[in-house]
Design a protein around this motif. Structure first.
Motif, PDB file in Angstrom:
ATOM      1  N   HIS A   8       0.804  -1.221   0.000  1.00  0.00           N
ATOM      2  CA  HIS A   8       0.000   0.000   0.000  1.00  0.00           C
ATOM      3  C   HIS A   8       0.837   1.271   0.000  1.00  0.00           C
ATOM      4  O   HIS A   8       0.454   2.275  -0.611  1.00  0.00           O
ATOM      5  CB  HIS A   8      -0.968  -0.021   1.176  1.00  0.00           C
ATOM      6  CG  HIS A   8      -1.830  -1.253   1.195  1.00  0.00           C
ATOM      7  ND1 HIS A   8      -2.629  -1.603   0.127  1.00  0.00           N
ATOM      8  CD2 HIS A   8      -1.988  -2.241   2.125  1.00  0.00           C
ATOM      9  CE1 HIS A   8      -3.252  -2.738   0.411  1.00  0.00           C
ATOM     10  NE2 HIS A   8      -2.878  -3.140   1.606  1.00  0.00           N
ATOM     11  N   ARG A  52       0.635   4.084  -2.896  1.00  0.00           N
ATOM     12  CA  ARG A  52       0.372   5.489  -2.583  1.00  0.00           C
ATOM     13  C   ARG A  52       1.367   6.399  -3.296  1.00  0.00           C
ATOM     14  O   ARG A  52       0.996   7.420  -3.888  1.00  0.00           O
ATOM     15  CB  ARG A  52       0.421   5.702  -1.072  1.00  0.00           C
ATOM     16  CG  ARG A  52       0.007   7.094  -0.625  1.00  0.00           C
ATOM     17  CD  ARG A  52       0.047   7.203   0.889  1.00  0.00           C
ATOM     18  NE  ARG A  52      -0.754   6.158   1.530  1.00  0.00           N
ATOM     19  CZ  ARG A  52      -0.250   5.135   2.217  1.00  0.00           C
ATOM     20  NH1 ARG A  52       1.068   5.027   2.393  1.00  0.00           N
ATOM     21  NH2 ARG A  52      -1.055   4.237   2.760  1.00  0.00           N
ATOM     22  N   ARG A  59     -11.619  -3.162  -1.561  1.00  0.00           N
ATOM     23  CA  ARG A  59     -10.531  -2.961  -0.604  1.00  0.00           C
ATOM     24  C   ARG A  59      -9.424  -3.997  -0.759  1.00  0.00           C
ATOM     25  O   ARG A  59      -8.235  -3.669  -0.662  1.00  0.00           O
ATOM     26  CB  ARG A  59     -11.094  -3.025   0.820  1.00  0.00           C
ATOM     27  CG  ARG A  59     -10.068  -2.746   1.908  1.00  0.00           C
ATOM     28  CD  ARG A  59     -10.728  -2.814   3.279  1.00  0.00           C
ATOM     29  NE  ARG A  59      -9.791  -2.461   4.333  1.00  0.00           N
ATOM     30  CZ  ARG A  59      -8.966  -3.316   4.941  1.00  0.00           C
ATOM     31  NH1 ARG A  59      -8.964  -4.592   4.580  1.00  0.00           N
ATOM     32  NH2 ARG A  59      -8.155  -2.909   5.905  1.00  0.00           N
ATOM     33  N   ARG A  70      -7.956   1.676  -3.663  1.00  0.00           N
ATOM     34  CA  ARG A  70      -7.690   2.481  -2.461  1.00  0.00           C
ATOM     35  C   ARG A  70      -7.272   3.910  -2.834  1.00  0.00           C
ATOM     36  O   ARG A  70      -6.564   4.568  -2.079  1.00  0.00           O
ATOM     37  CB  ARG A  70      -6.622   1.813  -1.609  1.00  0.00           C
ATOM     38  CG  ARG A  70      -7.039   0.434  -1.100  1.00  0.00           C
ATOM     39  CD  ARG A  70      -6.221   0.005   0.087  1.00  0.00           C
ATOM     40  NE  ARG A  70      -6.551  -1.356   0.515  1.00  0.00           N
ATOM     41  CZ  ARG A  70      -6.327  -1.819   1.736  1.00  0.00           C
ATOM     42  NH1 ARG A  70      -5.776  -1.032   2.647  1.00  0.00           N
ATOM     43  NH2 ARG A  70      -6.635  -3.060   2.064  1.00  0.00           N
ATOM     44  N   PRO A  78     -10.317   5.248   2.059  1.00  0.00           N
ATOM     45  CA  PRO A  78     -10.217   4.063   1.193  1.00  0.00           C
ATOM     46  C   PRO A  78      -9.683   2.819   1.873  1.00  0.00           C
ATOM     47  O   PRO A  78      -9.935   1.708   1.395  1.00  0.00           O
ATOM     48  CB  PRO A  78      -9.280   4.531   0.075  1.00  0.00           C
ATOM     49  CG  PRO A  78      -8.481   5.631   0.685  1.00  0.00           C
ATOM     50  CD  PRO A  78      -9.421   6.327   1.624  1.00  0.00           C
ATOM     51  N   ASP A  79      -8.946   2.974   2.973  1.00  0.00           N
ATOM     52  CA  ASP A  79      -8.412   1.796   3.655  1.00  0.00           C
ATOM     53  C   ASP A  79      -9.435   1.129   4.571  1.00  0.00           C
ATOM     54  O   ASP A  79      -9.191   0.032   5.079  1.00  0.00           O
ATOM     55  CB  ASP A  79      -7.174   2.163   4.473  1.00  0.00           C
ATOM     56  CG  ASP A  79      -6.021   2.621   3.592  1.00  0.00           C
ATOM     57  OD1 ASP A  79      -5.940   2.161   2.438  1.00  0.00           O
ATOM     58  OD2 ASP A  79      -5.205   3.446   4.051  1.00  0.00           O
TER      59      ASP A  79
END
Length: 348
Positions: free
Chosen positions: A62, A66, A232, A269, A277-278
């Motif tokens: 993640h 990001r 998710r 996400r 989003p998480d």
């Protein structure tokens, strides 16, 4: 079997010796992309994009996702030998735009044309029956692993029952002839449905409030929870496409004839598309998922039915079902991703 490529994405292994879809795509020389300018008052962005293949990425992708979304919405990854798209808007476009070829999702338009004689009520019946048989087999145990003892069997068992394969022959036949007879081009989705179901059950059981909300929930609410889990924690994290023409996207232009890696896990996400989003929130008012297309397909229908009847059967057979003390599900995998185990106490 591990879902990680044995020879590495971008291996020089001959095409005919590999089933890895990445090795069937030629290496593309990177072209110049438009840089993303930092917002006023923010730190300068990185000059080198991280790779989804970086060490440790399969356990926790993640942070890399990001950085890619924020600083490198279009980047060429030499390890993947592909251009990488990570933002929701770009990935969603690539999954539906005809300029992105060489790929298929269950539920995309070809499915509706391929499956015209599927009895959905019959699928519902065999799914419900199979889920209850599997749930009651483990109900008396002190401890069980729902991945190994339930998720691994339900998708295969449902297809076996639907095409009349005897239970004792289920795992031997259902991944080939039987699955193809029912789902055609989407027959290989059995393994994907296993992973999707494992993530769904993990998302529900990790939160006692979700257990309470979904224990006797109507099908509509269970369906929303299923969609939220696909968003998710999608079972397929990366999809591969190839461009037939230049395509403008966030951050620049994807050249024609390019291999493109669509980071579905990152797109799900993306805070530009989803609030918080998480967070797993079946009641969110901005739902969406990219694992499946919106058209009819038996694989998609079965996946939703399996999620619904898995919950109903497990809670009926094990009213006190909960995660084992001290256990927390851990997702792992790069191309496909799911918990490797889901240890529970059937009796509470």
């Amino acid at each position: 079997m591990s879902d990680e490529p044995k020879h590495g994405i971008g291996s020089d292994r001959p095409k005919e010796q590999s089933g890895d879809p990445w090795t069937r795509l030629p290496s593309m020389a990177p072209a110049a992309a438009v840089p993303v300018r930092p917002a006023p008052g923010t730190a300068a962005p990185r000059t080198v994009a991280p790779s989804p293949l970086d060490p440790g990425a399969s356990l926790d992708p993640h942070g890399i996702h990001r950085t890619l979304r924020e600083e490198f919405p279009l980047t060429y990854d030499p390890l993947l030998r592909a251009w990488v798209l990570s933002r929701y808007a770009d990935v969603a476009t690539a999954l539906t735009d005809a300029r992105f070829t060489h790929g298929h999702r269950p539920g995309d338009p070809p499915c509706a044309r391929a499956h015209v004689d599927v009895d959905v009520e019959a699928l519902r019946s065999v799914t419900e029956r199979t889920a209850h048989v599997l749930a009651y087999r483990i109900a008396e145990r002190q401890q069980a692993d729902l991945v190994a003892d339930f998720c691994h069997w339900l998708p295969a068992g449902t297809v076996a029952a639907a095409v009349g394969v005897p239970y004792r022959d289920m795992m031997r036949l259902v991944r080939g002839r039987a699955a193809g007879a029912l789902a055609g081009e989407c027959g290989a989705q059995i393994a994907v449905r296993e992973k999707a179901l494992a993530s769904f059950l993990a998302n529900v059981l990790t939160d006692p409030d979700q257990v309470a909300a979904l224990r006797d929930a109507p099908a509509g609410l269970v369906g929303r929870a299923w969609t939220e889990s696909l968003r998710r924690d999608p079972p397929v994290q990366v999809m591969v496409r190839r461009t037939s023409a230049e395509v403008p996207v966030s951050g620049g232009m994807v050249p024609a004839g390019a291999s493109v890696a669509l980071l579905v896990g990152s797109a799900g996400r993306d805070p530009e598309r989803f609030r918080e989003p998480d967070r797993f929130d079946p009641l969110r008012d901005d739902p969406g998922q990219l694992t499946y297309g919106s058209g009819f397909c038996p694989a998609v229908t079965l996946a939703g039915l399996e999620a619904e009847y898995a919950l109903r059967a497990l809670f009926a057979a094990m009213p006190g079902l909960r995660l084992a003390d001290g256990f927390r599900p851990t997702q792992a995998g790069f191309i496909t991703r799911a918990p490797r185990s889901l240890i529970v106490r059937p009796g509470g």
